[in-house]
Design an enzyme around this catalytic site. Structure first.
Site, short mmCIF file in Angstrom:
data_model
loop_
_atom_site.label_atom_id
_atom_site.label_comp_id
_atom_site.label_asym_id
_atom_site.label_seq_id
_atom_site.Cartn_x
_atom_site.Cartn_y
_atom_site.Cartn_z
N VAL A 15 3.62 1.17 2.63
CA VAL A 15 3.45 0.06 3.57
C VAL A 15 4.01 -1.20 2.92
CG1 VAL A 15 1.84 -1.27 4.98
CG2 VAL A 15 1.39 1.16 4.51
N GLY A 29 0.84 -1.20 0.00
CA GLY A 29 0.00 0.00 0.00
C GLY A 29 0.86 1.24 0.00
N GLU A 30 0.29 2.35 -0.40
CA GLU A 30 1.05 3.60 -0.33
C GLU A 30 0.11 4.78 -0.23
OE1 GLU A 30 2.94 5.22 -4.18
OE2 GLU A 30 2.81 3.07 -4.53
N ASP A 66 -12.09 10.06 10.48
CA ASP A 66 -12.05 9.63 9.07
C ASP A 66 -12.55 8.19 8.96
OD1 ASP A 66 -11.68 9.98 6.34
OD2 ASP A 66 -9.58 9.36 6.39
N ALA A 90 3.82 7.94 2.90
CA ALA A 90 4.38 6.67 3.34
C ALA A 90 4.05 5.54 2.39
CB ALA A 90 3.84 6.33 4.74
#
Length: 441
Positions: free
Chosen positions: A25, A18-19, A134, A23
């Site tokens: 991941v 993931g990104e 969120d 960042a």
């Protein structure tokens, strides 16, 4: 071929899973225990440049404070000279959003179970003075047993002592409470409850209660709580949703009221967990005294080809030892982390992807068997981006990992299906596969 291994302290680091804006991941494995973890990697210079140090430190501290079975667990924080590594629980069941896309909508009992776990997690956060701000299906993960895990506390807030109202407008518009849009200050607990109500509606209906093509119309609907429940909602579910999606935060039902609601109470088993003593020493060491306590970071590569995927990643990807999941694309097309397999040489795979991307009017950035595709989202409200990486999973057998880097999840699903249809000539299906030529991923 490149037979690559990378380690960060005691962790062996694998593929990107993931990104986000600040960042990436990575999948990683604790070499001492064999445990799989998710490693969130942040570049110090990027954080400093954007003055994000306090926000990132707050996010990490919050995740350590809110330890609960229905919240993604933060194990530890490490730092090298240039990067910060946040070690998180690796949740194998994917996003709740994927399940909604796959099934359209969930059964009422499944909805209730997810909602009960969500409310338990949110109540625990509020008991610690933490407001998520969120909450949406993309930030709700599922473990192997279908249990819900709340993630992504990047927008969370802990009000200053003596201050009850929050003032920052944040979150995803469709899930945001009307008072948050009003810029007059709002109660974080009531705003989170509203988002939980929108999530419950989406679980049961398979679509959003408030959805418009432009923001002014969307905000008007949210402010007026203008929505209607589908005919298949039970009377108990309708009643609870209307109590939650009350545009007046003062009369909106609170968490304790939700827990006492007859619809919520059905088959409700409050989760039992013990409070843990929280130690923030590693967080302070990383952010307050970054000259000390560096973790060793090493890479061992032989140039010439894509990274080889290790056995631990293979097992994790294939849900145990059943390798069929690597090849049956029907199991993957709804996810924001998707993949296909090819027997073509790695450079042929790359050139085919580049050609298809250019035919789709996407900008292509390619390097070291990694590709980033960029374009404008269908709604023309922001960037759409996809990251791809080629891995060697066996001699002359390659896996292409595809993930959403920016843009809307629904748009990504459509893109991935279209991409696979255009790459059908290089995608390999093993003997005995139940896929037919006409099926897309």
């Amino acid at each position: 071929m490149m037979k690559g291994t990378r380690t960060v302290g005691k962790y062996e680091v694998g593929r990107t899973i993931g990104e986000g804006t600040f960042a990436k991941v990575k999948f990683a494995r604790n070499r001492e225990t064999g445990e799989s973890v998710a490693m969130k990697v942040l570049v110090k210079s990027a954080i400093l440049k954007r003055k994000m140090v306090d926000q990132i430190k707050r996010e990490i501290s919050i995740m350590k404070i809110v330890r609960h079975p229905n919240i993604v667990r933060l194990h530890e924080v490490l730092a090298s000279r240039t990067k910060i590594y946040i070690i998180l629980e690796f949740v194998t069941g994917g996003e709740l959003l994927d399940k909604i896309f796959r099934q359209g909508r969930l059964s009422e009992n499944d909805c209730r179970r997810c909602f009960q776990q969500l409310i338990d997690a949110v109540a625990h956060c509020h008991s610690k003075g933490v407001y998520h701000r969120d909450l949406k299906p993309e930030n709700l993960l599922l473990d192997l047993y279908g249990n819900l895990k709340v993630s992504d506390f990047g927008l969370s807030a802990m009000p200053q002592q003596g201050v009850e109202l929050l003032h920052t407008t944040c979150g995803t518009p469709n899930y945001v409470a009307p008072e948050v849009l009003g810029h007059k200050g709002y109660n974080g607990a009531a705003a989170d409850v509203w988002s939980c109500g929108v999530i419950l509606f989406v679980l049961m209906a398979g679509y959003l209660p408030f959805e418009e093509t432009n923001l002014p119309s969307l905000y008007n609907k949210i402010n007026a709580a203008e929505f209607s429940c589908p005919v298949w909602f039970s009377s108990g579910a309708k009643s609870l949703i209307h109590k939650i999606l009350d545009p007046n935060p003062r009369t909106r039902i609170q968490i304790e009221g939700i827990r006492k609601d007859p619809w919520f109470q059905k088959n409700y088993l409050p989760i039992k967990h013990r409070e843990e003593e929280v130690n923030l020493d590693d967080v302070c060491a990383v952010f307050d005294d970054i000259e000390e306590g560096y973790v060793a970071e090493q890479s061992k590569n032989k140039e010439g080809g894509p990274l080889a995927m290790n056995a631990f990643e293979m097992i994790t990807l294939s849900r145990g030892l059943n390798l069929a999941a690597l090849f049956d694309r029907r199991q993957d097309y709804v996810k924001q982390q998707t993949r296909f397999v090819s027997r073509q040489p790695a450079n042929v795979i790359i050139s085919n992807i580049e050609a298809v991307a250019e035919s789709m009017s996407l900008k292509v950035h390619s390097r070291n068997y990694k590709i980033r595709l960029e374009g404008i989202s269908a709604g023309k409200v922001g960037q759409f981006a996809v990251a791809l990486e080629v891995f060697e999973v066996a001699p002359s057998l390659f896996m292409v990992d595809v993930r959403k880097a920016a843009g809307d999840a629904v748009e990504y699903h459509k893109f991935y299906k279209n991409l696979c249809s255009k790459l059908e000539n290089i995608i390999w299906k093993p003997e005995g596969s139940t896929l037919h030529r006409t099926e897309t991923c």
